[in-house]
Design a protein around this motif. Structure first.
Motif, PDB file in Angstrom:
ATOM      1  N   VAL A  71       0.825  -1.206   0.000  1.00 54.30           N
ATOM      2  CA  VAL A  71       0.000   0.000   0.000  1.00 54.30           C
ATOM      3  C   VAL A  71       0.861   1.260   0.000  1.00 54.30           C
ATOM      4  O   VAL A  71       0.487   2.282  -0.586  1.00 54.30           O
ATOM      5  CB  VAL A  71      -1.006  -0.018   1.172  1.00 54.30           C
ATOM      6  N   ARG A  72       2.026   1.206   0.615  1.00 52.06           N
ATOM      7  CA  ARG A  72       2.908   2.376   0.593  1.00 52.06           C
ATOM      8  C   ARG A  72       3.565   2.560  -0.765  1.00 52.06           C
ATOM      9  O   ARG A  72       3.818   3.686  -1.186  1.00 52.06           O
ATOM     10  CB  ARG A  72       3.978   2.264   1.679  1.00 52.06           C
ATOM     11  N   LEU A  73       3.844   1.459  -1.452  1.00 54.13           N
ATOM     12  CA  LEU A  73       4.495   1.563  -2.761  1.00 54.13           C
ATOM     13  C   LEU A  73       3.520   1.892  -3.886  1.00 54.13           C
ATOM     14  O   LEU A  73       3.841   2.665  -4.784  1.00 54.13           O
ATOM     15  CB  LEU A  73       5.217   0.248  -3.091  1.00 54.13           C
ATOM     16  N   TRP A  74       2.318   1.288  -3.851  1.00 57.31           N
ATOM     17  CA  TRP A  74       1.398   1.409  -4.985  1.00 57.31           C
ATOM     18  C   TRP A  74       0.066   2.065  -4.659  1.00 57.31           C
ATOM     19  O   TRP A  74      -0.779   2.205  -5.537  1.00 57.31           O
ATOM     20  CB  TRP A  74       1.154   0.023  -5.603  1.00 57.31           C
ATOM     21  N   GLY A  75      -0.184   2.440  -3.421  1.00 53.89           N
ATOM     22  CA  GLY A  75      -1.465   3.067  -3.091  1.00 53.89           C
ATOM     23  C   GLY A  75      -2.582   2.046  -3.070  1.00 53.89           C
ATOM     24  O   GLY A  75      -2.513   1.057  -2.351  1.00 53.89           O
ATOM     25  N   ASP A  76      -3.634   2.283  -3.837  1.00 51.81           N
ATOM     26  CA  ASP A  76      -4.753   1.349  -3.920  1.00 51.81           C
ATOM     27  C   ASP A  76      -4.267   0.054  -4.569  1.00 51.81           C
ATOM     28  O   ASP A  76      -3.805   0.066  -5.713  1.00 51.81           O
ATOM     29  CB  ASP A  76      -5.893   1.937  -4.758  1.00 51.81           C
ATOM     30  N   VAL A  77      -4.353  -1.052  -3.845  1.00 49.01           N
ATOM     31  CA  VAL A  77      -3.899  -2.351  -4.362  1.00 49.01           C
ATOM     32  C   VAL A  77      -5.024  -3.368  -4.197  1.00 49.01           C
ATOM     33  O   VAL A  77      -5.911  -3.185  -3.376  1.00 49.01           O
ATOM     34  CB  VAL A  77      -2.629  -2.849  -3.633  1.00 49.01           C
ATOM     35  N   PRO A  78      -4.981  -4.458  -4.964  1.00 51.07           N
ATOM     36  CA  PRO A  78      -5.985  -5.515  -4.763  1.00 51.07           C
ATOM     37  C   PRO A  78      -5.898  -6.075  -3.346  1.00 51.07           C
ATOM     38  O   PRO A  78      -4.810  -6.387  -2.867  1.00 51.07           O
ATOM     39  CB  PRO A  78      -5.599  -6.572  -5.801  1.00 51.07           C
ATOM     40  N   LEU A  79      -7.031  -6.161  -2.682  1.00 52.33           N
ATOM     41  CA  LEU A  79      -7.092  -6.685  -1.321  1.00 52.33           C
ATOM     42  C   LEU A  79      -7.640  -8.107  -1.388  1.00 52.33           C
ATOM     43  O   LEU A  79      -8.829  -8.314  -1.584  1.00 52.33           O
ATOM     44  CB  LEU A  79      -7.981  -5.799  -0.446  1.00 52.33           C
ATOM     45  N   ILE A  80      -6.747  -9.065  -1.242  1.00 51.38           N
ATOM     46  CA  ILE A  80      -7.103 -10.484  -1.347  1.00 51.38           C
ATOM     47  C   ILE A  80      -6.968 -11.091   0.038  1.00 51.38           C
ATOM     48  O   ILE A  80      -5.888 -11.053   0.636  1.00 51.38           O
ATOM     49  CB  ILE A  80      -6.185 -11.199  -2.362  1.00 51.38           C
ATOM     50  N   THR A  81      -8.047 -11.666   0.550  1.00 50.82           N
ATOM     51  CA  THR A  81      -8.024 -12.194   1.911  1.00 50.82           C
ATOM     52  C   THR A  81      -8.398 -13.669   1.982  1.00 50.82           C
ATOM     53  O   THR A  81      -8.617 -14.196   3.066  1.00 50.82           O
ATOM     54  CB  THR A  81      -8.979 -11.387   2.807  1.00 50.82           C
ATOM     55  N   ALA A  82      -8.474 -14.323   0.831  1.00 48.77           N
ATOM     56  CA  ALA A  82      -8.801 -15.754   0.790  1.00 48.77           C
ATOM     57  C   ALA A  82      -7.932 -16.416  -0.269  1.00 48.77           C
ATOM     58  O   ALA A  82      -7.483 -15.762  -1.206  1.00 48.77           O
ATOM     59  CB  ALA A  82     -10.284 -15.954   0.476  1.00 48.77           C
ATOM     60  N   PRO A  83      -7.666 -17.728  -0.133  1.00 49.49           N
ATOM     61  CA  PRO A  83      -6.886 -18.421  -1.155  1.00 49.49           C
ATOM     62  C   PRO A  83      -7.543 -18.287  -2.531  1.00 49.49           C
ATOM     63  O   PRO A  83      -8.766 -18.296  -2.640  1.00 49.49           O
ATOM     64  CB  PRO A  83      -6.890 -19.879  -0.682  1.00 49.49           C
ATOM     65  N   GLN A  84      -6.711 -18.164  -3.559  1.00 54.21           N
ATOM     66  CA  GLN A  84      -7.199 -17.996  -4.925  1.00 54.21           C
ATOM     67  C   GLN A  84      -6.858 -19.209  -5.778  1.00 54.21           C
ATOM     68  O   GLN A  84      -5.789 -19.798  -5.643  1.00 54.21           O
ATOM     69  CB  GLN A  84      -6.561 -16.757  -5.566  1.00 54.21           C
ATOM     70  N   THR A  85      -7.788 -19.572  -6.641  1.00 49.95           N
ATOM     71  CA  THR A  85      -7.532 -20.591  -7.662  1.00 49.95           C
ATOM     72  C   THR A  85      -8.024 -20.021  -8.983  1.00 49.95           C
ATOM     73  O   THR A  85      -8.666 -18.959  -9.024  1.00 49.95           O
ATOM     74  CB  THR A  85      -8.285 -21.903  -7.358  1.00 49.95           C
ATOM     75  N   ALA A  86      -7.759 -20.728 -10.059  1.00 53.19           N
ATOM     76  CA  ALA A  86      -8.185 -20.261 -11.386  1.00 53.19           C
ATOM     77  C   ALA A  86      -9.701 -20.143 -11.477  1.00 53.19           C
ATOM     78  O   ALA A  86     -10.225 -19.415 -12.326  1.00 53.19           O
ATOM     79  CB  ALA A  86      -7.661 -21.201 -12.464  1.00 53.19           C
ATOM     80  N   THR A  87     -10.421 -20.846 -10.602  1.00 54.07           N
ATOM     81  CA  THR A  87     -11.884 -20.798 -10.646  1.00 54.07           C
ATOM     82  C   THR A  87     -12.468 -19.831  -9.615  1.00 54.07           C
ATOM     83  O   THR A  87     -13.693 -19.739  -9.483  1.00 54.07           O
ATOM     84  CB  THR A  87     -12.473 -22.207 -10.399  1.00 54.07           C
ATOM     85  N   SER A  88     -11.610 -19.092  -8.890  1.00 49.33           N
ATOM     86  CA  SER A  88     -12.114 -18.146  -7.897  1.00 49.33           C
ATOM     87  C   SER A  88     -12.927 -17.053  -8.570  1.00 49.33           C
ATOM     88  O   SER A  88     -12.581 -16.574  -9.656  1.00 49.33           O
ATOM     89  CB  SER A  88     -10.956 -17.509  -7.126  1.00 49.33           C
ATOM     90  N   GLU A  89     -13.995 -16.658  -7.898  1.00 51.38           N
ATOM     91  CA  GLU A  89     -14.889 -15.645  -8.453  1.00 51.38           C
ATOM     92  C   GLU A  89     -14.166 -14.317  -8.653  1.00 51.38           C
ATOM     93  O   GLU A  89     -14.400 -13.601  -9.622  1.00 51.38           O
ATOM     94  CB  GLU A  89     -16.072 -15.454  -7.504  1.00 51.38           C
ATOM     95  N   ASP A  90     -13.266 -13.980  -7.723  1.00 51.91           N
ATOM     96  CA  ASP A  90     -12.527 -12.713  -7.823  1.00 51.91           C
ATOM     97  C   ASP A  90     -11.068 -12.960  -8.204  1.00 51.91           C
ATOM     98  O   ASP A  90     -10.154 -12.385  -7.627  1.00 51.91           O
ATOM     99  CB  ASP A  90     -12.622 -11.948  -6.516  1.00 51.91           C
ATOM    100  N   PHE A  91     -10.860 -13.818  -9.197  1.00 51.32           N
ATOM    101  CA  PHE A  91      -9.502 -14.194  -9.603  1.00 51.32           C
ATOM    102  C   PHE A  91      -8.707 -12.989 -10.117  1.00 51.32           C
ATOM    103  O   PHE A  91      -7.497 -12.939  -9.992  1.00 51.32           O
ATOM    104  CB  PHE A  91      -9.549 -15.292 -10.667  1.00 51.32           C
ATOM    105  N   SER A  92      -9.377 -12.018 -10.692  1.00 49.08           N
ATOM    106  CA  SER A  92      -8.721 -10.791 -11.166  1.00 49.08           C
ATOM    107  C   SER A  92      -9.318  -9.593 -10.430  1.00 49.08           C
ATOM    108  O   SER A  92     -10.095  -8.818 -11.004  1.00 49.08           O
ATOM    109  CB  SER A  92      -8.903 -10.630 -12.684  1.00 49.08           C
ATOM    110  N   PRO A  93      -8.986  -9.426  -9.156  1.00 50.37           N
ATOM    111  CA  PRO A  93      -9.616  -8.360  -8.356  1.00 50.37           C
ATOM    112  C   PRO A  93      -9.157  -6.979  -8.776  1.00 50.37           C
ATOM    113  O   PRO A  93      -8.042  -6.798  -9.280  1.00 50.37           O
ATOM    114  CB  PRO A  93      -9.157  -8.682  -6.934  1.00 50.37           C
ATOM    115  N   GLY A  94     -10.025  -6.008  -8.576  1.00 49.40           N
ATOM    116  CA  GLY A  94      -9.663  -4.620  -8.825  1.00 49.40           C
ATOM    117  C   GLY A  94      -8.910  -4.049  -7.638  1.00 49.40           C
ATOM    118  O   GLY A  94      -8.652  -4.740  -6.655  1.00 49.40           O
TER     119      GLY A  94
END
Length: 199
Positions: A71-94
């Motif tokens: 957050v200090r380097l890039w400001g607004d960053v994707p906030l991922i709080t659960a394990p991700q797989t290719a089938t995750s609903e938020d696989f490409s989070p904003g």
């Protein structure tokens, strides 16, 4: 001959610079591993509950540590709080607003504070001193730009730092400054006294 390094030195780097990519990927690898631990460890049985709580506290600290850099380097960053797989609903989070990222960082660190971690850990694992010192840095950063939380957060930072200072004053054999600069880099002093946390 190292164009990526030369770009860093001349301040003309961008998202394609190898060092930037490696730093981003490394931070999100720490976050991914912490998320996996936080998701899977609670259901492990049999497992000593005290040990489980400590490991979850360590994972929360590491996730907070990584997000604090991101957050200090890039400001607004994707906030991922659960394990991700290719089938995750938020696989490409904003991207997530910085304040929400800081809120997770504070939540993770305050929960890690109550995980039963030792004040210092000569094995190099996360310690309570590291958690409290990191929380002081986070509060101090939140007090200034860009969140500009002001005086209340400067006070939170001072209070949290004082907890570490007070403990060190009572336990100078546990947390202290080394007598010489050479001891900072000596193999025999790793994870001791002045080294609150190393990754």
């Amino acid at each position: 001959q190292n164009s990526d390094l030369n770009n860093l030195y001349s301040l003309v780097y961008d998202g394609n610079t190898g060092h930037v990519i490696n730093w981003w990927n490394g931070l999100y690898r720490v976050i991914a591993n912490a998320n996996l631990a936080l998701d899977k460890i609670p259901s492990i049985t049999p497992m000593d509950e005290v040990q489980k709580k400590k490991i979850l506290g360590e994972a929360k600290f590491l996730r907070a540590w990584a997000y604090f850099y991101a957050v200090r380097l890039w400001g607004d960053v994707p906030l991922i709080t659960a394990p991700q797989t290719a089938t995750s609903e938020d696989f490409s989070p904003g991207r997530t607003p910085q304040e929400e990222v800081y809120n997770l960082i504070v939540k993770d660190l305050t929960e890690a504070e109550t995980a039963g971690l030792p004040w210092m850990d000569a094995s190099g694992r996360v310690s309570l001193a590291a958690v409290k010192a990191q929380l002081a840095r986070v509060y101090l950063t939140m007090a200034g730009f860009p969140l500009s939380k002001g005086a209340a957060y400067y006070q939170l930072a001072a209070d949290k730092a004082k907890e570490v200072i007070d403990y060190a004053n009572v336990n100078p054999g546990v947390i202290n400054l080394f007598d010489t600069y050479g001891e900072v880099h000596h193999v025999d002093t790793e994870n001791k006294l002045e080294h609150l946390f190393e990754l």
